[in-house]
Design an enzyme around this catalytic site. Structure first.
Site, mmCIF file in Angstrom:
data_model
loop_
_atom_site.group_PDB
_atom_site.id
_atom_site.type_symbol
_atom_site.label_atom_id
_atom_site.label_comp_id
_atom_site.label_asym_id
_atom_site.label_seq_id
_atom_site.Cartn_x
_atom_site.Cartn_y
_atom_site.Cartn_z
ATOM 1 C CG HIS A 263 -20.715 79.272 104.038
ATOM 2 N ND1 HIS A 263 -20.798 78.084 104.713
ATOM 3 C CD2 HIS A 263 -20.768 80.245 105.012
ATOM 4 C CE1 HIS A 263 -20.887 78.309 106.027
ATOM 5 N NE2 HIS A 263 -20.877 79.616 106.225
ATOM 6 N NE ARG A 318 -23.050 69.667 108.942
ATOM 7 C CZ ARG A 318 -22.564 70.856 108.565
ATOM 8 N NH1 ARG A 318 -23.056 71.964 109.068
ATOM 9 N NH2 ARG A 318 -21.584 70.922 107.681
#
Ligand code: NMX
Ligand code: MLT
Length: 428
Positions: A263, A318
């Site tokens: 993550h 992004r």
């Protein structure tokens, strides 16, 4: 924060009305099926949550309200927090109120400074960040008022909003203190009430005074703010808060999930990965050399950091927003050049890897963010996930404020054993 409360209340009324209608007409309607491979595979692709702060379209990326990344990437993080909570950007008065509230709440508790100084130098900055947040938990107004006759269930969201603003207002100072005191061994730099969050952070970090550096931090804080409800950190934070553990507990818990290499830690791992490539192949590796390097990593059973995603099926928008920034402000950065070469090479390799098993061979946000931070002088890469976390707490807070406002209950899915599953399948 009357205006913010009024706007969140308005949104809560609209969303609450929609939920009431949906439940009235469709409470027992089936909206999806659960395959055994999903039950055994981390619930990937299983629609199982409603989160109204943001939405990730697999082919278009992040949306906050109806806004896609190109439509909100130029905003301030403060405006994004407003958008996440209230579903609209603040007007001038609303923004002025928010700025005033943030400034009034920005001072750190006295103990925080000695607390940060007291922690072992080897401790990862994410551990500090999470502990700093947890250490303020006793100040939660939700906690202090819970169970009193003055605090009704209908007001849980208001107390959580109050806690959220108290917490968020202090985070840039805490993050900068971790960088300066813990990582650099230097004195902290004061918070300035005249500056917005990103400019404040740029100033308090004290590593670079270029305007484009605070512009990078602004973009960084905006792009990482939220990614719907099912990612590890947001989900963890929401689950914890659904037990009515206050937002300090919830944010700290969410950050502990963000600290994992699959993550948020991936941004640090990506930078180290690029440094590893440069150490072995020099500062300007060829695409052939990079291809061989990647194949070798995969043959040795390692994942390629910064590539793949549980929901997205395209290049993360992004990543593209950061690439545009890099092309504009630091096109000659050696790390950025390698990021580009990896982008050219890795998707084609991952497409064929393990017989096409990788669901998304394209880069995610972490494939590039660290290289840009490094270019501007943030060389202590242990800090990168703290910046991700600083931004992501905006989403944690907004998600919990809205969920409590909508009276969402404790989250408690049912689990089963192999035996239960075998018995069930045998009967079908
Ligand atoms: N390199 C090598 N193998 C990969 C990669 C990768 N970048 N991505 C997926 N795979 C493998 C994965 O390990 C799995 O193998 P196995 O079945 O043998 O365990 C197989 O492909 C199928 O996985 P997916 O369904 O494609 O991905 P999943 O949803 O399980 O995981 C990630 C998503 C993001 C955890 C995974 O793509 C990954 O490990 N990427 C690298 C780490 C990373 O960049 N994380 C940051 C994510 C964004 N963020 O900020 O959180
Ligand atoms: C995120 O921003 O949380 C990551 O891209 C991971 C995710 O969405 O699962």
């Amino acid at each position: 924060m009357e205006l913010l409360k009024k706007n969140v209340n308005k949104r809560k009324e609209i969303l609450g009305g929609e939920i009431a209608d949906i439940l009235k007409n469709h409470a027992d309607t089936t909206v999806g099926e659960i395959k055994v491979k999903q039950l055994l595979g981390g619930m990937r692709g299983m629609t199982s949550l409603v989160c109204n702060t943001s939405f990730v379209d697999p082919y278009k990326g992040l949306f906050i309200s109806e806004y896609s990344i190109p439509e909100f990437e130029d905003r301030l993080p403060e405006e994004i927090f407003y958008l996440l909570c209230a579903g609209k950007f603040p007007d001038d008065d609303e923004m002025a109120e928010l700025r005033e509230e943030i400034n009034a709440r920005s001072k750190l508790p006295k103990f925080m400074w000695s607390f940060i100084r007291s922690l072992p130098k080897k401790m990862h900055p994410m551990t500090l960040f999470s502990m700093c947040i947890l250490s303020m938990e006793g100040r939660s107004v939700f906690k202090q008022n819970y169970g009193t006759p003055e605090m009704t269930k209908a007001q849980y969201w208001e107390y959580t909003l109050e806690d959220s603003l108290n917490l968020l207002s202090k985070l840039p100072t805490i993050a900068a203190a971790i960088y300066r005191i813990h990582l650099l061994g230097k004195q902290p730099i004061d918070y300035s009430p005249r500056l917005d969050w990103s400019n404040n952070l740029a100033q308090m970090l004290g590593v670079n005074s270029e305007r484009s550096f605070s512009e990078l931090l602004r973009l960084y804080l905006v792009l990482h703010c939220d990614h719907e409800g099912g990612n590890v950190s947001a989900f963890t934070s929401r689950v914890v808060n659904s037990a009515l553990s206050n937002i300090y507990y919830a944010a700290s818990a969410g950050l502990n999930g963000l600290a994992g290499p699959l993550h948020g830690l991936a941004n640090q791992v990506c930078l180290q990965f690029i440094q590893g490539i440069h150490a072995q192949l020099g500062d300007s590796p060829t695409t052939d050399d990079i291809t061989a390097y990647i194949n070798n990593e995969l043959e040795n059973g390692r994942v390629i950091p910064g590539y793949g995603h549980a929901v997205l099926r395209i290049t993360d928008p992004r990543f593209s927003a950061f690439m545009e920034f890099g092309n504009k402000y630091c096109p000659n950065s050696a790390y950025l050049q390698t990021v580009k070469k990896l982008y050219y090479v890795v998707p084609n390799i991952l497409k064929d890897y393990k017989g096409g098993k990788v669901a998304n061979p394209y880069p995610n946000v972490d494939a590039i963010s660290g290289s840009l931070l490094y270019h501007y002088g943030i060389k202590k890469y242990g800090f990168y996930t703290v910046l991700f976390g600083l931004s992501r707490v905006l989403g944690f807070c907004a998600q919990s404020v809205l969920a409590l406002g909508l009276n969402q209950p404790i989250i408690r899915p049912k689990s089963v054993t192999n035996k239960w599953l075998k018995d069930k399948l045998e009967k079908q």
